[in-house]
Motif scaffolding. Structure first.
Motif, PDB file in Angstrom:
ATOM      1  N   GLU A   1      -1.170   6.851   5.153  1.00  0.00           N
ATOM      2  CA  GLU A   1      -1.884   6.442   6.434  1.00  0.00           C
ATOM      3  C   GLU A   1      -2.237   5.109   5.801  1.00  0.00           C
ATOM      4  O   GLU A   1      -2.483   4.118   6.672  1.00  0.00           O
ATOM      5  CB  GLU A   1      -3.294   7.284   6.452  1.00  0.00           C
ATOM      6  N   ALA A   2      -2.831   5.041   4.537  1.00  0.00           N
ATOM      7  CA  ALA A   2      -3.448   3.713   3.968  1.00  0.00           C
ATOM      8  C   ALA A   2      -1.974   2.638   4.069  1.00  0.00           C
ATOM      9  O   ALA A   2      -2.306   1.392   4.558  1.00  0.00           O
ATOM     10  CB  ALA A   2      -3.934   3.685   2.715  1.00  0.00           C
TER      11      ALA A   2
ATOM     12  N   TYR B   1     -10.705   4.580   3.091  1.00  0.00           N
ATOM     13  CA  TYR B   1     -11.113   5.505   1.723  1.00  0.00           C
ATOM     14  C   TYR B   1     -12.542   5.896   1.683  1.00  0.00           C
ATOM     15  O   TYR B   1     -12.754   6.978   1.240  1.00  0.00           O
ATOM     16  CB  TYR B   1     -10.839   4.241   0.599  1.00  0.00           C
TER      17      TYR B   1
ATOM     18  N   GLN C   1     -13.067   8.963   3.655  1.00  0.00           N
ATOM     19  CA  GLN C   1     -12.466  10.315   3.015  1.00  0.00           C
ATOM     20  C   GLN C   1     -13.515  10.501   1.535  1.00  0.00           C
ATOM     21  O   GLN C   1     -13.429  11.719   1.212  1.00  0.00           O
ATOM     22  CB  GLN C   1     -11.231   9.958   2.324  1.00  0.00           C
TER      23      GLN C   1
ATOM     24  N   ASN D   1      -0.429   5.710  -3.005  1.00  0.00           N
ATOM     25  CA  ASN D   1       0.207   7.018  -2.607  1.00  0.00           C
ATOM     26  C   ASN D   1      -0.060   7.403  -1.290  1.00  0.00           C
ATOM     27  O   ASN D   1       0.478   8.277  -0.601  1.00  0.00           O
ATOM     28  CB  ASN D   1      -0.245   7.974  -3.665  1.00  0.00           C
ATOM     29  N   ASP D   2      -1.067   6.937  -0.427  1.00  0.00           N
ATOM     30  CA  ASP D   2      -1.815   7.452   0.711  1.00  0.00           C
ATOM     31  C   ASP D   2      -0.626   6.980   1.920  1.00  0.00           C
ATOM     32  O   ASP D   2      -0.720   5.621   1.933  1.00  0.00           O
ATOM     33  CB  ASP D   2      -3.126   7.194   0.894  1.00  0.00           C
TER      34      ASP D   2
ATOM     35  N   PHE E   1      -5.098   5.903  -4.211  1.00  0.00           N
ATOM     36  CA  PHE E   1      -5.249   5.957  -2.894  1.00  0.00           C
ATOM     37  C   PHE E   1      -4.028   4.759  -2.144  1.00  0.00           C
ATOM     38  O   PHE E   1      -3.402   5.267  -1.135  1.00  0.00           O
ATOM     39  CB  PHE E   1      -6.650   5.911  -2.317  1.00  0.00           C
TER      40      PHE E   1
END
Lengths: 440, 298
Positions: A348-349, A74, A77, A345-346, A342
């Motif tokens: 990659e995370a 995070y 980004q 919904n992310d 994040f």
């Protein structure tokens, strides 16, 4: 003389106070993030200025590791945001949080549990997340009743991170050895006890006991009652016979040696010494997200079964595994909400999180990470999906004071297994204690 | 006058940090906790005056409180005398002339330096584990191993052993006391043909009695406030079956786990009163057994 003394004291006082407030936030983080942004973050508007956000969670080492990785992702980004982690084990976590709450110094993002959320929400410590839905937090791929799990009275005080269901996680090899082919989809408490007897006869433990508050509530639900009254003003069952019946079953398990004695369990150094992990027991009754940890600790493979009782559907419910809440004293609520977005919904995370905090709430994330999850993780997803079809709604969240009630109940159930108190006396005892706690 | 004031100013400047710390972290909290003890205060909402209800609840409707009081008394009355005896015995050993005596004194004091720490309590968990050194020793002597963490009584004794093991600070004070007894007394006694025990009872104990009094008072107060080992060894629960729920651990749980800060404050004040009574008893009894040389060995 007097005047100059006063001035001097005043100066010293100011210097000391300044020194204190300067380093208190860096002292308790334990992380290695620099706090140079400290001075500026209170008046920044999360636009392009440096912002510091504190986040706290409980868990074990694997969880700490991947959470730190997600935070790093995070921060990459969002280069203007630096996140200070504070983490602890379950017990230490709550004991650390309460003084912070009293001092209005709660971290911006707090991992929250069902049994404490009312306490913190009703005391005005948590921010209402409603305002962030559709703005900072994208909820378009999340089912409405998943979000509902964080609702207290008329505010949304925690963002549900995933779903959990109760299960029996067993070792099929040991099950075969005690002469049982499989755990049926539904089986009565009597059948549970006879399987346990078979295990004891074969020199195995059937399980390692049931967590008192969780499974007592499950048993009550099967009988049309609840642990807490819907409005949280008292206990949710009137008939003490239910208490007596349930704890008699647990006590008989200990007596027939299908469940280890409490002193044996107290002597274990950690969960990795558990008889079930060592292959000396059939299984563990626990929450679905604990399955992966169990397999990691053990050399054995495990499978999902259901907890006992004919009215499985009434007993089972989907529980928010845990929440992320934003504290009311936070000055960076938008940034905190953005981090929650994040987190849920992310993709990659979530390839790092892999459902450790419950089955991901976003349907998109669930699909996207399907190829990345291990077999064990997939089994958890499948079980929760099955449980979703075969359960009843959870109902009202635990009342404030639930934490204390859980401790009292655990204590009383310990006394029962040590044979210090009969289930009859314990039932009465618990009712008195619980009602005085909830009545306050 | 001018210089006099300046001198005073420097004095105040240097003592200032202490005074401020004392006010901010001792006096104000004491006054606040006295007020909270008469209120129902959950850390979040403003305190609500309830008079003596907290104290009434403690003694009439909180069995866990009475239980924690009981085991704390066991802990203090078993632990403190054992610890003093042990400290005195070691001090006498170290009082003999030996070449490595400096090394020994350091070694014996070491457990007290790290005594209250978390690391020691964790080490203690391993020592008393199922396959820990204590159980291994018991087994070689043909005694059944004890489930130290599973049995409430055993768990309390484990805590008492831990406190006895941390005898170093009282030992050092005893050692200083022993050093101050003139050798000539022992020489005179030897000439008269006194045995070791006669010398111990008639010279060492009376001469050392003011030091014993000091140690007894300090150790009793410290024992009452024991928190860290009980917290670590029981993993914060006070278990098994509340067997290690020492007073300050229960106080902590009430305040920071159950959010009953008013009740916890009341508990703290009761503890103060109990310590006050115990200390006065020790002091009043002291005139029957403490001898001061300056008063002609009364």
């Amino acid at each position: 003389m007097k005047k100059s003394l006063l001035i001097l004291l005043g100066i010293i006082m100011i210097l000391l106070l300044a020194a204190c407030s300067g380093d208190d936030s860096s002292e308790d983080t334990g992380g290695d993030t620099d706090d140079t942004s400290e001075e500026t973050d209170s008046d920044s508007e999360a636009s392009g200025d440096e912002v510091t956000v504190r986040i706290a969670w409980w868990g074990s080492q694997p969880r700490h590791d991947y959470t730190l990785e997600v935070i790093e992702l995070y921060e990459e980004q969002n280069p203007n945001v630096s996140i200070e982690p504070e983490y602890a084990s379950w017990d230490d976590y709550w004991q650390k949080l309460s003084p912070q709450a009293a001092a209005n110094e709660l971290p911006d993002i707090i991992q929250m549990d069902l049994s404490y959320i009312s306490q913190y929400a009703e005391n005005g410590q948590l921010a209402d997340l409603e305002q962030f839905l559709g703005n900072e937090i994208d909820d378009s791929n999340i089912a409405e009743n998943t979000i509902e799990g964080g609702r207290i009275n008329d505010g949304l005080y925690g963002f549900n991170l995933g779903s959990n269901a109760l299960s029996f996680q067993y070792n099929p090899e040991v099950l075969a050895e005690i002469g049982v082919d499989e755990i049926p989809d539904t089986y009565s408490w009597d059948e549970y006890q006879s399987m346990a007897q078979q295990a004891a006869d074969a020199g195995y433990f059937f399980d390692n006991g049931m967590q008192a508050d969780v499974f007592f509530n499950y048993y009550l639900r099967q009988n049309g009652a609840r642990l807490y009254a819907e409005d949280g003003s008292g206990l949710g069952y009137d008939d003490d016979q239910l208490f007596i019946d349930f704890f008699t079953i647990l006590q008989e398990q200990v007596d027939m040696e299908a469940t280890p004695t409490p002193d044996y369990l107290a002597q274990l150094a950690g969960p990795e010494d558990d008889p079930v992990v060592e292959g000396e027991g059939v299984g563990i009754f626990q929450w679905s997200n604990q399955f992966v940890g169990l397999e990691d600790m053990s050399e054995h493979t495990f499978a999902f079964g259901t907890p006992p009782g004919e009215n499985l559907e009434d007993g089972l419910f989907l529980k928010p595994s845990m929440y992320f809440s934003i504290s009311e004293n936070s000055e960076q609520k938008e940034v905190a909400a953005d981090f929650i977005d994040f987190w849920v919904n992310d993709v990659e995370a979530n390839k790092l999180i892999l459902g450790d905090r419950g089955v991901p709430v976003s349907s998109v994330v669930q699909e996207e990470i399907a190829d990345d999850v291990s077999e064990a993780q997939q089994a958890v997803f499948d079980y929760v999906a099955w449980a979703e079809e075969n359960s009843t709604p959870m109902g009202a969240p635990d009342p404030a004071g639930a934490g204390e009630i859980i401790e009292q109940l655990t204590n009383i159930s310990e006394q029962i297994s040590y044979g210090e108190i009969s289930p009859e006396d314990a039932a009465e005892h618990f009712r008195t204690q619980a009602e005085s706690i909830l009545g306050n | 006058m001018q210089t006099h004031m300046k001198q005073n100013l420097w004095g105040y400047l240097f003592i200032g940090p202490f005074i401020i710390g004392f006010l901010a972290f001792t006096i104000i909290p004491i006054v606040a906790s006295f007020y909270f003890s008469f209120t129902s205060y959950n850390l979040f909402n403003p305190p609500e005056w309830i008079g003596l209800d907290n104290f009434k609840e403690m003694f009439t409707s909180d069995p866990r409180y009475l239980h924690s009081l009981k085991i704390t008394f066991i802990y203090v009355f078993a632990g403190v005398p054992l610890r003093l005896l042990f400290a005195l015995a070691v001090a006498m050993l170290l009082n003999t002339a030996s070449r490595a005596v400096g090394l020994y004194r350091t070694l014996y004091y070491l457990p007290s330096l790290i005594g209250g720490s978390v690391a020691v309590a964790i080490m203690w968990r391993n020592i008393f584990g199922d396959e820990g050194i204590v159980n291994l020793a018991l087994m070689t002597m043909g005694i059944d191993p004890v489930r130290w963490f599973g049995n409430p009584t055993a768990a309390l004794w484990m805590l008492i052993f831990l406190s006895v093991w941390q005898f170093g600070s009282s030992m050092l004070i005893f050692l200083a006391g022993l050093k101050s007894i003139p050798q000539s007394y022992y020489e005179a006694a030897s000439v008269d043909g006194a045995s070791f025990f006669q010398k111990f009872y008639n010279i060492t104990i009376p001469m050392l009695s003011p030091v014993i009094l000091f140690n007894a008072v300090m150790q009793t107060i410290a024992a009452f406030m024991t928190f860290v080992p009980a917290y670590i060894i029981s993993k914060g629960t006070g278990g098994p079956l509340d067997g290690t729920l020492l007073y300050s651990l229960y106080l902590f749980k009430q305040g920071f786990e159950f959010f009953h800060m008013g009740y916890a404050s009341a508990m703290a004040w009761v503890m103060l009163v109990i310590i006050g009574i115990l200390t006065s008893i020790i002091f009043f009894s002291s005139k029957y057994w403490v001898h001061y040389e300056s008063e002609g060995g009364r």
